[in-house]
Scaffold this motif. Structure first.
Motif, PDB file in Angstrom:
ATOM      1  N   ASP A 243       0.779  -1.201  -0.037  1.00 17.46           N
ATOM      2  CA  ASP A 243       0.030  -0.146   0.225  1.00 17.46           C
ATOM      3  C   ASP A 243       0.867   1.179   0.046  1.00 17.46           C
ATOM      4  OD1 ASP A 243      -2.403  -1.387  -0.151  1.00 17.46           O
ATOM      5  OD2 ASP A 243      -2.861  -1.418   2.007  1.00 17.46           O
ATOM      6  N   GLN A 244       1.947   1.430   0.952  1.00 15.26           N
ATOM      7  CA  GLN A 244       2.888   2.340   0.964  1.00 15.26           C
ATOM      8  C   GLN A 244       3.577   2.668  -0.488  1.00 15.26           C
ATOM      9  OE1 GLN A 244       5.379   2.210   4.504  1.00 15.26           O
ATOM     10  NE2 GLN A 244       3.317   1.898   5.737  1.00 15.26           N
ATOM     11  N   LEU A 245       3.973   1.589  -0.950  1.00 18.16           N
ATOM     12  CA  LEU A 245       4.627   1.567  -2.253  1.00 18.16           C
ATOM     13  C   LEU A 245       3.780   2.032  -3.384  1.00 18.16           C
ATOM     14  CD1 LEU A 245       6.805  -1.549  -1.901  1.00 18.16           C
ATOM     15  CD2 LEU A 245       7.650   0.868  -2.373  1.00 18.16           C
ATOM     16  N   GLU A 246       2.449   1.571  -3.184  1.00 20.32           N
ATOM     17  CA  GLU A 246       1.395   2.220  -4.205  1.00 20.32           C
ATOM     18  C   GLU A 246       1.325   3.784  -4.066  1.00 20.32           C
ATOM     19  OE1 GLU A 246      -1.065   2.537  -7.483  1.00 20.32           O
ATOM     20  OE2 GLU A 246       0.647   0.819  -6.971  1.00 20.32           O
ATOM     21  N   GLN A 247       1.160   4.090  -2.905  1.00 19.53           N
ATOM     22  CA  GLN A 247       1.026   5.537  -2.637  1.00 19.53           C
ATOM     23  C   GLN A 247       2.301   6.264  -3.218  1.00 19.53           C
ATOM     24  OE1 GLN A 247       0.276   5.995   1.492  1.00 19.53           O
ATOM     25  NE2 GLN A 247      -1.527   4.931   1.422  1.00 19.53           N
ATOM     26  N   ALA A 248       3.412   5.963  -2.940  1.00 19.57           N
ATOM     27  CA  ALA A 248       4.477   6.601  -3.423  1.00 19.57           C
ATOM     28  C   ALA A 248       4.374   6.337  -5.025  1.00 19.57           C
ATOM     29  CB  ALA A 248       5.812   5.672  -2.983  1.00 19.57           C
ATOM     30  N   ARG A 249       4.085   5.493  -5.658  1.00 19.23           N
ATOM     31  CA  ARG A 249       4.170   5.302  -7.114  1.00 19.23           C
ATOM     32  C   ARG A 249       2.898   6.287  -7.685  1.00 19.23           C
ATOM     33  NH1 ARG A 249       2.119   2.394 -11.432  1.00 19.23           N
ATOM     34  NH2 ARG A 249       0.267   2.068 -10.493  1.00 19.23           N
ATOM     35  N   GLN A 250       2.048   6.313  -7.196  1.00 17.63           N
ATOM     36  CA  GLN A 250       0.927   7.417  -7.508  1.00 17.63           C
ATOM     37  C   GLN A 250       1.339   8.739  -7.194  1.00 17.63           C
ATOM     38  OE1 GLN A 250      -1.947   6.908  -8.961  1.00 17.63           O
ATOM     39  NE2 GLN A 250      -1.398   4.713  -9.022  1.00 17.63           N
ATOM     40  N   ILE A 251       2.221   9.246  -6.348  1.00 18.43           N
ATOM     41  CA  ILE A 251       2.654  10.544  -6.004  1.00 18.43           C
ATOM     42  C   ILE A 251       3.759  10.607  -7.326  1.00 18.43           C
ATOM     43  CG2 ILE A 251       4.329  12.033  -4.688  1.00 18.43           C
ATOM     44  CD1 ILE A 251       2.937  10.481  -2.337  1.00 18.43           C
ATOM     45  N   ALA A 252       4.562   9.700  -7.674  1.00 18.55           N
ATOM     46  CA  ALA A 252       5.512   9.706  -8.527  1.00 18.55           C
ATOM     47  C   ALA A 252       4.979   9.903  -9.932  1.00 18.55           C
ATOM     48  CB  ALA A 252       6.510   8.398  -8.708  1.00 18.55           C
ATOM     49  N   ILE A 253       3.908   9.278  -9.975  1.00 18.12           N
ATOM     50  CA  ILE A 253       3.099   9.570 -11.341  1.00 18.12           C
ATOM     51  C   ILE A 253       2.705  11.088 -11.652  1.00 18.12           C
ATOM     52  CG2 ILE A 253       0.891   9.102 -12.591  1.00 18.12           C
ATOM     53  CD1 ILE A 253       1.315   6.112 -11.728  1.00 18.12           C
ATOM     54  N   GLU A 254       1.982  11.774 -10.434  1.00 23.58           N
ATOM     55  CA  GLU A 254       1.355  12.807 -10.424  1.00 23.58           C
ATOM     56  C   GLU A 254       2.563  13.910 -10.614  1.00 23.58           C
ATOM     57  OE1 GLU A 254      -0.507  13.167  -6.581  1.00 23.58           O
ATOM     58  OE2 GLU A 254      -2.112  11.658  -7.129  1.00 23.58           O
ATOM     59  N   GLU A 255       3.502  13.880 -10.168  1.00 20.74           N
ATOM     60  CA  GLU A 255       4.949  14.512 -10.039  1.00 20.74           C
ATOM     61  C   GLU A 255       5.615  14.395 -11.244  1.00 20.74           C
ATOM     62  OE1 GLU A 255       6.925  15.088  -6.443  1.00 20.74           O
ATOM     63  OE2 GLU A 255       5.048  15.505  -5.481  1.00 20.74           O
TER      64      GLU A 255
ATOM     65  N   LYS B  21       7.558  11.955 -12.376  1.00 20.39           N
ATOM     66  CA  LYS B  21       9.107  11.350 -12.144  1.00 20.39           C
ATOM     67  C   LYS B  21       8.985   9.868 -12.246  1.00 20.39           C
ATOM     68  CE  LYS B  21       9.803  14.761  -8.490  1.00 20.39           C
ATOM     69  NZ  LYS B  21      10.759  15.200  -7.647  1.00 20.39           N
ATOM     70  N   PRO B  22       9.205   9.503 -13.418  1.00 14.65           N
ATOM     71  CA  PRO B  22       9.350   8.215 -14.160  1.00 14.65           C
ATOM     72  C   PRO B  22      10.332   7.257 -13.131  1.00 14.65           C
ATOM     73  CG  PRO B  22      10.340   9.636 -15.590  1.00 14.65           C
ATOM     74  CD  PRO B  22       9.653  10.569 -14.652  1.00 14.65           C
ATOM     75  N   THR B  23      11.442   7.694 -12.781  1.00 18.06           N
ATOM     76  CA  THR B  23      12.521   6.810 -12.121  1.00 18.06           C
ATOM     77  C   THR B  23      11.745   6.372 -10.811  1.00 18.06           C
ATOM     78  OG1 THR B  23      14.189   8.066 -13.146  1.00 18.06           O
ATOM     79  CG2 THR B  23      14.896   6.923 -11.337  1.00 18.06           C
ATOM     80  N   ALA B  24      11.251   7.367  -9.901  1.00 16.81           N
ATOM     81  CA  ALA B  24      10.697   7.003  -8.657  1.00 16.81           C
ATOM     82  C   ALA B  24       9.255   6.202  -9.071  1.00 16.81           C
ATOM     83  CB  ALA B  24      10.143   8.270  -7.934  1.00 16.81           C
ATOM     84  N   MET B  25       8.657   6.244  -9.973  1.00 17.85           N
ATOM     85  CA  MET B  25       7.711   5.105 -10.385  1.00 17.85           C
ATOM     86  C   MET B  25       8.115   3.854 -10.642  1.00 17.85           C
ATOM     87  SD  MET B  25       4.919   5.408 -13.257  1.00 17.85           S
ATOM     88  CE  MET B  25       6.105   4.803 -14.512  1.00 17.85           C
ATOM     89  N   ILE B  26       9.098   4.051 -11.301  1.00 15.80           N
ATOM     90  CA  ILE B  26       9.840   2.487 -12.101  1.00 15.80           C
ATOM     91  C   ILE B  26      10.419   1.794 -10.573  1.00 15.80           C
ATOM     92  CG2 ILE B  26      11.583   1.340 -13.127  1.00 15.80           C
ATOM     93  CD1 ILE B  26      10.988   3.745 -15.326  1.00 15.80           C
ATOM     94  N   GLN B  27      10.926   2.757  -9.649  1.00 16.82           N
ATOM     95  CA  GLN B  27      11.495   2.126  -8.504  1.00 16.82           C
ATOM     96  C   GLN B  27      10.725   1.541  -7.523  1.00 16.82           C
ATOM     97  OE1 GLN B  27      14.901   1.525  -7.861  1.00 16.82           O
ATOM     98  NE2 GLN B  27      14.171   0.268  -6.136  1.00 16.82           N
TER      99      GLN B  27
END
Length: 78
Positions: free
Chosen positions: A11-23, A25-31
């Motif tokens: 869940d936490q990683l999905e939240q981080a991925r969603q933030i990376a998408i909104e901002e 930041k593809p590298t953060a999303m991929i990570q």
């Protein structure tokens, strides 16, 4: 203090991925996605046992006389 579960981490990683998408930041999303794959075991290749359903190979070997072997060789070689 409660321990984190796998679902909590995902869940936490999905939240981080969603933030990376909104901002954007593809590298953060991929990570985040790669880390989720590692936690769930999806980062490992699946190896199919191709021999699991295989039947044993059977060789039927018959003997030839030297003359028959010589004739077969001559027939093959022309």
């Amino acid at each position: 203090m409660s321990r984190l579960t796998l679902d909590d981490l995902l869940d936490q990683l999905e939240q981080a991925r969603q933030i990376a998408i909104e901002e954007r930041k593809p590298t953060a999303m991929i990570q985040a996605t790669a880390t989720m794959a590692k936690l769930t075991g999806l980062d490992k290749p699946v190896i199919k046992d191709v021999y699991a359903d295989s039947k044993p190979v059977v060789f039927n070997i018959t003997g030839l006389s030297p003359e028959a072997a010589s004739q077969a060789y001559q027939d093959i070689m022309g």
